[in-house]
Scaffold this motif. Structure first.
Motif, PDB file in Angstrom:
ATOM      1  N   LYS A 291       0.840  -1.190   0.000  1.00 20.66           N
ATOM      2  CA  LYS A 291       0.000   0.000   0.000  1.00 20.66           C
ATOM      3  C   LYS A 291       0.880   1.248   0.000  1.00 20.66           C
ATOM      4  O   LYS A 291       1.956   1.265   0.597  1.00 20.66           O
ATOM      5  CB  LYS A 291      -0.867  -0.041   1.252  1.00 20.66           C
ATOM      6  N   ILE A 292       0.419   2.290  -0.657  1.00 23.12           N
ATOM      7  CA  ILE A 292       1.139   3.560  -0.614  1.00 23.12           C
ATOM      8  C   ILE A 292       1.015   4.106   0.799  1.00 23.12           C
ATOM      9  O   ILE A 292      -0.078   4.205   1.346  1.00 23.12           O
ATOM     10  CB  ILE A 292       0.574   4.552  -1.644  1.00 23.12           C
ATOM     11  N   GLY A 293       2.140   4.411   1.428  1.00 23.14           N
ATOM     12  CA  GLY A 293       2.147   4.893   2.799  1.00 23.14           C
ATOM     13  C   GLY A 293       2.386   3.794   3.817  1.00 23.14           C
ATOM     14  O   GLY A 293       2.192   3.995   5.013  1.00 23.14           O
ATOM     15  N   ILE A 294       2.800   2.623   3.363  1.00 29.59           N
ATOM     16  CA  ILE A 294       3.043   1.500   4.285  1.00 29.59           C
ATOM     17  C   ILE A 294       4.192   1.807   5.232  1.00 29.59           C
ATOM     18  O   ILE A 294       4.241   1.312   6.348  1.00 29.59           O
ATOM     19  CB  ILE A 294       3.300   0.182   3.512  1.00 29.59           C
ATOM     20  N   PHE A 295       5.117   2.657   4.793  1.00 29.22           N
ATOM     21  CA  PHE A 295       6.247   3.038   5.635  1.00 29.22           C
ATOM     22  C   PHE A 295       5.748   3.646   6.945  1.00 29.22           C
ATOM     23  O   PHE A 295       6.196   3.273   8.030  1.00 29.22           O
ATOM     24  CB  PHE A 295       7.144   4.028   4.884  1.00 29.22           C
ATOM     25  N   ASN A 296       4.792   4.573   6.848  1.00 27.23           N
ATOM     26  CA  ASN A 296       4.250   5.219   8.050  1.00 27.23           C
ATOM     27  C   ASN A 296       3.501   4.215   8.923  1.00 27.23           C
ATOM     28  O   ASN A 296       3.500   4.328  10.149  1.00 27.23           O
ATOM     29  CB  ASN A 296       3.336   6.377   7.671  1.00 27.23           C
ATOM     30  N   ASP A 297       2.846   3.226   8.304  1.00 26.11           N
ATOM     31  CA  ASP A 297       2.143   2.204   9.074  1.00 26.11           C
ATOM     32  C   ASP A 297       3.119   1.293   9.816  1.00 26.11           C
ATOM     33  O   ASP A 297       2.796   0.764  10.872  1.00 26.11           O
ATOM     34  CB  ASP A 297       1.264   1.356   8.146  1.00 26.11           C
ATOM     35  N   LEU A 298       4.309   1.106   9.261  1.00 26.56           N
ATOM     36  CA  LEU A 298       5.298   0.210   9.863  1.00 26.56           C
ATOM     37  C   LEU A 298       6.172   0.897  10.918  1.00 26.56           C
ATOM     38  O   LEU A 298       6.930   0.219  11.612  1.00 26.56           O
ATOM     39  CB  LEU A 298       6.196  -0.393   8.776  1.00 26.56           C
ATOM     40  N   LEU A 299       6.114   2.200  11.035  1.00 22.43           N
ATOM     41  CA  LEU A 299       6.969   2.905  12.001  1.00 22.43           C
ATOM     42  C   LEU A 299       6.775   2.445  13.448  1.00 22.43           C
ATOM     43  O   LEU A 299       7.762   2.218  14.153  1.00 22.43           O
ATOM     44  CB  LEU A 299       6.783   4.417  11.882  1.00 22.43           C
TER      45      LEU A 299
ATOM     46  N   ASP B 135      -2.509  -3.625   2.559  1.00 26.46           N
ATOM     47  CA  ASP B 135      -1.999  -2.996   3.778  1.00 26.46           C
ATOM     48  C   ASP B 135      -1.478  -4.065   4.726  1.00 26.46           C
ATOM     49  O   ASP B 135      -1.388  -5.244   4.372  1.00 26.46           O
ATOM     50  CB  ASP B 135      -3.076  -2.131   4.430  1.00 26.46           C
ATOM     51  N   LEU B 136      -1.143  -3.679   5.961  1.00 26.76           N
ATOM     52  CA  LEU B 136      -0.542  -4.613   6.921  1.00 26.76           C
ATOM     53  C   LEU B 136      -1.472  -5.770   7.301  1.00 26.76           C
ATOM     54  O   LEU B 136      -1.014  -6.868   7.607  1.00 26.76           O
ATOM     55  CB  LEU B 136      -0.110  -3.870   8.184  1.00 26.76           C
TER      56      LEU B 136
ATOM     57  N   GLU C  31      -7.152  -5.286   0.775  1.00 25.79           N
ATOM     58  CA  GLU C  31      -6.878  -4.610  -0.493  1.00 25.79           C
ATOM     59  C   GLU C  31      -7.191  -3.122  -0.364  1.00 25.79           C
ATOM     60  O   GLU C  31      -8.211  -2.736   0.199  1.00 25.79           O
ATOM     61  CB  GLU C  31      -7.709  -5.240  -1.606  1.00 25.79           C
ATOM     62  N   THR C  32      -6.300  -2.294  -0.871  1.00 22.51           N
ATOM     63  CA  THR C  32      -6.477  -0.839  -0.827  1.00 22.51           C
ATOM     64  C   THR C  32      -6.538  -0.311  -2.248  1.00 22.51           C
ATOM     65  O   THR C  32      -6.136  -1.002  -3.186  1.00 22.51           O
ATOM     66  CB  THR C  32      -5.320  -0.164  -0.066  1.00 22.51           C
ATOM     67  N   PRO C  33      -7.026   0.916  -2.432  1.00 23.14           N
ATOM     68  CA  PRO C  33      -7.092   1.479  -3.790  1.00 23.14           C
ATOM     69  C   PRO C  33      -5.714   1.532  -4.442  1.00 23.14           C
ATOM     70  O   PRO C  33      -4.715   1.815  -3.786  1.00 23.14           O
ATOM     71  CB  PRO C  33      -7.640   2.884  -3.574  1.00 23.14           C
ATOM     72  N   PHE C  34      -5.687   1.242  -5.710  1.00 18.90           N
ATOM     73  CA  PHE C  34      -4.440   1.247  -6.474  1.00 18.90           C
ATOM     74  C   PHE C  34      -4.440   2.493  -7.342  1.00 18.90           C
ATOM     75  O   PHE C  34      -5.317   2.671  -8.177  1.00 18.90           O
ATOM     76  CB  PHE C  34      -4.357   0.003  -7.358  1.00 18.90           C
ATOM     77  N   TYR C  35      -3.476   3.383  -7.105  1.00 15.49           N
ATOM     78  CA  TYR C  35      -3.396   4.610  -7.875  1.00 15.49           C
ATOM     79  C   TYR C  35      -2.475   4.379  -9.049  1.00 15.49           C
ATOM     80  O   TYR C  35      -1.283   4.170  -8.876  1.00 15.49           O
ATOM     81  CB  TYR C  35      -2.874   5.762  -7.004  1.00 15.49           C
TER      82      TYR C  35
END
Length: 186
Positions: free
Chosen positions: A62-70, A107-108, A112-116
């Motif tokens: 997912k876009i933004g997975i980095f912030n979710d994994l922090l 996502d984690l 399924e999340t939207p695909f841009y």
């Protein structure tokens, strides 16, 4: 003969050259790569569906997975730099490209999340365009222009004095004088 001259005279042996090359290659890169592999294994153990082992296909993150994994990284004593490098390492290669072609991102929790499909190339694509003028501001006549200009024109004072009294630079003073003279003729 001192040590520097002695080193210049001794020829470099092939064994010594090879030894220096190996030593240069094994500096910090080897340690960092092994750390990335450790973090990848931790990700695979913590999120087995999202980070599968080698023979299985990868899934697009997912876009933004980095912030979710922090928060997860903080619990496991992983720095932001290490996490970012590991994700970059994970998202490299054919298996990940094939995952992107499916058109699905996860996502984690493996939802399924939207695909841009649009690639955001600049900040203006996400923020509405603001109308910002790139032109310089028009210079206005100083308050004492009506007093100083005629005295300068009649040569009652020097250019330098007139410039100091108005607080203008040389080119600006001449530009305004030219405009003012044209305005007075019309």
């Amino acid at each position: 003969m001192n040590e520097v001259e002695n080193k210049k005279q001794t020829p470099e042996t092939p064994e010594r050259q090879q030894k220096e090359k190996i030593h240069y290659r094994q500096r910090p890169h080897a340690r960092f790569t092994s750390r990335l592999k450790e973090i990848t294994k931790l990700l695979q153990n913590s999120f087995p569906k999202l980070f599968p082992r080698k023979p299985e296909p990868k899934y697009a993150l997912k876009i933004g997975i980095f912030n979710d994994l922090l928060p997860w990284a903080a619990e496991n004593n992983i720095t932001e730099l290490e996490l970012g490098k590991t994700l970059g390492f994970w998202c490299y290669g054919q298996r990940y490209e094939q995952a992107l072609r499916t058109g699905k991102r996860y996502d984690l929790n493996f939802n399924e999340t939207p695909f841009y499909k649009e690639k955001i190339t600049s900040k203006t694509a996400t923020v509405p365009a603001l109308k910002v003028s790139t032109k310089r501001k028009k210079i206005t006549y100083p308050e004492n222009w009506e007093e100083v200009y005629p005295r300068w024109k009649n040569k009652e004072m020097s250019f330098r004095v007139a410039m100091e009294l108005t607080g203008l630079k040389q080119s600006t003073f001449y530009k305004l004088a030219k405009e003012y003279a044209e305005k007075m003729e019309n």
